[in-house]
Design an enzyme around this catalytic site. Structure first.
Site, PDB file in Angstrom:
ATOM      1  N   GLY A 237       0.834  -1.197   0.000  1.00 29.07           N
ATOM      2  CA  GLY A 237       0.000   0.000   0.000  1.00 29.07           C
ATOM      3  C   GLY A 237       0.871   1.250   0.000  1.00 29.07           C
TER       4      GLY A 237
ATOM      5  CG  ASN B  71      -5.441  -4.187  10.816  1.00 32.11           C
ATOM      6  OD1 ASN B  71      -5.768  -4.625   9.716  1.00 32.11           O
ATOM      7  ND2 ASN B  71      -5.343  -2.892  11.049  1.00 32.11           N
TER       8      ASN B  71
ATOM      9  CG  ASN C  94      -1.519   2.496  13.313  1.00 41.09           C
ATOM     10  OD1 ASN C  94      -0.667   2.470  14.208  1.00 41.09           O
ATOM     11  ND2 ASN C  94      -1.566   3.460  12.398  1.00 41.09           N
TER      12      ASN C  94
ATOM     13  CG  HIS D 114       1.428   5.429  16.717  1.00 42.20           C
ATOM     14  ND1 HIS D 114       1.933   6.686  16.545  1.00 42.20           N
ATOM     15  CD2 HIS D 114       0.913   5.071  15.521  1.00 42.20           C
ATOM     16  CE1 HIS D 114       1.718   7.074  15.298  1.00 42.20           C
ATOM     17  NE2 HIS D 114       1.100   6.110  14.660  1.00 42.20           N
TER      18      HIS D 114
HETATM   19  N1  APR Z   1      -1.385  -9.959   3.252  1.00 38.70           N
HETATM   20  C1  APR Z   1      -0.645  -9.058   2.532  1.00 38.70           C
HETATM   21  N2  APR Z   1      -1.052  -7.803   2.290  1.00 38.70           N
HETATM   22  C2  APR Z   1      -2.237  -7.440   2.772  1.00 38.70           C
HETATM   23  C3  APR Z   1      -3.055  -8.301   3.520  1.00 38.70           C
HETATM   24  C4  APR Z   1      -2.583  -9.611   3.743  1.00 38.70           C
HETATM   25  N3  APR Z   1      -3.294 -10.511   4.422  1.00 38.70           N
HETATM   26  N4  APR Z   1      -4.175  -7.638   3.857  1.00 38.70           N
HETATM   27  C5  APR Z   1      -4.077  -6.396   3.368  1.00 38.70           C
HETATM   28  N5  APR Z   1      -2.916  -6.281   2.703  1.00 38.70           N
HETATM   29  C6  APR Z   1      -2.398  -5.107   1.980  1.00 38.70           C
HETATM   30  C7  APR Z   1      -3.470  -4.400   1.175  1.00 38.70           C
HETATM   31  O1  APR Z   1      -3.766  -5.084  -0.030  1.00 38.70           O
HETATM   32  C8  APR Z   1      -2.823  -3.046   0.948  1.00 38.70           C
HETATM   33  O2  APR Z   1      -2.104  -3.000  -0.272  1.00 38.70           O
HETATM   34  O3  APR Z   1      -1.931  -4.125   2.881  1.00 38.70           O
HETATM   35  C9  APR Z   1      -1.865  -2.895   2.139  1.00 38.70           C
HETATM   36  C10 APR Z   1      -2.226  -1.740   3.060  1.00 38.70           C
HETATM   37  O4  APR Z   1      -2.032  -0.579   2.357  1.00 38.70           O
HETATM   38  P1  APR Z   1      -2.858   0.779   2.599  1.00 38.70           P
HETATM   39  O5  APR Z   1      -4.286   0.446   2.809  1.00 38.70           O
HETATM   40  O6  APR Z   1      -2.466   1.728   1.516  1.00 38.70           O
HETATM   41  O7  APR Z   1      -2.318   1.266   4.008  1.00 38.70           O
HETATM   42  P2  APR Z   1      -1.033   2.185   4.260  1.00 38.70           P
HETATM   43  O8  APR Z   1      -1.388   3.602   4.121  1.00 38.70           O
HETATM   44  O9  APR Z   1       0.116   1.652   3.485  1.00 38.70           O
HETATM   45  O10 APR Z   1      -0.815   1.906   5.810  1.00 38.70           O
HETATM   46  C11 APR Z   1      -0.379   0.644   6.260  1.00 38.70           C
HETATM   47  O11 APR Z   1       0.458   1.547   8.301  1.00 38.70           O
HETATM   48  O12 APR Z   1       0.298   3.657   9.208  1.00 38.70           O
HETATM   49  C12 APR Z   1      -0.174   2.363   9.244  1.00 38.70           C
HETATM   50  O13 APR Z   1      -2.438   2.630   9.923  1.00 38.70           O
HETATM   51  C13 APR Z   1      -1.639   2.330   8.852  1.00 38.70           C
HETATM   52  O14 APR Z   1      -2.055   0.067   9.428  1.00 38.70           O
HETATM   53  C14 APR Z   1      -1.795   0.947   8.354  1.00 38.70           C
HETATM   54  C15 APR Z   1      -0.423   0.603   7.772  1.00 38.70           C
END
Ligand code: APR
Length: 323
Positions: free
Chosen positions: A22, A106, A131, A186
């Site tokens: 992400g 999560n 988070n 946090h």
């Molecule tokens: N396995 C692998 N990847 C996964 C899974 C999984 N089971 N479930 C979700 N994902 C991936 C999603 O497909 C997505 O590409 O995790 C990624 C999360 O990306 P975003 O939604 O863009 O989140 P992002 O802004 O990168 O933040 C990630 O960091 O700051 C913290 O709160 C925020 O928990 C969040 C994390």
């Protein structure tokens, strides 16, 4: 040049695997390869997403002038032999989703990702970003059985960087002259420590009045929310990625930087069996030392309140995971 001469040179570069492609994951991957720190493996559950990002970044190499490699994958085998594993995978809280639902979702994503990575990279340092940070870091440690110094959470560096930025903006000084320190979980209950914030060695308490300091402290506490409100969709990722880079650099280059991070507490600050943001020394063996700062009674109390909230959420996560 013979094969035996070229191979060891190629193998000298460390490998960082990032779970979750992400905003945070892909920005971190870009920083890692373009600043020549390590080769990267970007993994996501969504097919094509990490592969597309990796290919795009590989095509930029000739322009960004580096020779690091990045692969995008959906297969944990490709994460093998990582020196650092970063977990950013997770979902954001959506309307109608309870805090408990988010914790449960999560927790499952993060613990499964960590366990799968562990099979292929048992000696890596695990850096957690998802988070709620302190809870997710605890769960990674608990479910992997890794030594606690090998599991660390990224939050304090980000919160401190935000406070550092706000102090520099307020005083109109270079951000590089500002040092700041934020402890605790946090979230809303984090504990920015103005007494330990300085500008070229001068405590900010001598440069700013209490009202202004309190305003900067509150803005730091609301730092994540302020950006979410502006972006409307998604949350901050540039500063989170920079914070993770800073920590990974300290590990891979064995810089032993002194920084605040979520670490496992065993009696420090009167706290036991939880992950919470405190200052530590981070080097090639992971968390090398936890520092115990002298806190005022008020600061001690605020840290206890923050710890209690993290502890409650850890218990909630453990219960929801069992059900
Ligand atoms: N396995 C692998 N990847 C996964 C899974 C999984 N089971 N479930 C979700 N994902 C991936 C999603 O497909 C997505 O590409 O995790 C990624 C999360 O990306 P975003 O939604 O863009 O989140 P992002 O802004 O990168 O933040 C990630 O960091 O700051 C913290 O709160 C925020 O928990 C969040 C994390």
């Amino acid at each position: 040049m013979s094969k035996s001469l070229t191979l060891p040179l190629c193998n000298k570069f460390p490998k960082v695997s990032i779970i979750g492609a992400g905003n945070v994951g892909k920005t971190l991957a870009q920083r890692i390869i373009e600043r020549n720190l390590a080769n990267a493996c970007l993994l996501d559950i969504v097919e094509g997403l990490p592969q597309g990002i990796a290919l795009d970044l590989m095509e930029a190499r000739g322009l960004e002038l580096h020779n690091r490699n990045i692969i995008g994958t959906n297969d944990y085998q490709d994460t093998a032999n990582s020196d650092v594993v970063v977990i950013t995978a997770g979902v954001a809280r959506k309307p109608g989703m309870s805090r408990e639902d988010l914790l449960k979702i999560n927790a499952k994503i993060v613990t499964e990702a960590a366990q799968k990575c562990l099979v292929y990279s048992p000696n890596a340092l695990y850096l957690v970003i998802t988070n709620p940070l302190d809870v997710m870091t605890y769960l990674v440690w608990k479910t992997t059985n890794l030594p606690c110094e090998k599991v660390v959470g990224m939050a304090g560096v980000l919160d401190s960087a935000r406070l550092q930025a706000f102090i520099a903006m307020e005083l109109g000084v270079s951000v590089t002259d500002v040092q700041s320190m934020v402890l605790g979980g946090h979230g809303d209950l984090m504990l920015p420590l103005p007494r330990y914030c300085t500008v070229s060695g001068i405590p900010i308490t001598e440069l700013l009045d209490d009202i202004t300091i309190n305003k900067l402290v509150q803005r730091t506490r609301d730092g994540g929310a302020e950006i979410i409100k502006l972006l409307k969709t998604g949350s901050a990722y540039y500063a989170p990625a920079s914070s993770a880079f800073y920590m990974i650099e300290s590990v891979l280059l064995n810089q032993s930087r002194l920084l605040p991070a979520a670490v496992y507490l065993q009696g420090e600050y009167g706290l036991n069996d939880l992950y919470l943001g405190v200052p530590c020394r981070l080097g090639c063996s992971g968390v090398e030392q936890i520092l115990q700062l002298n806190l005022t009674d008020e600061e001690k109390q605020a840290l206890q309140i923050s710890a209690r909230s993290v502890r409650d959420n850890i218990n909630l996560a453990l219960t929801t995971m069992r059900n």
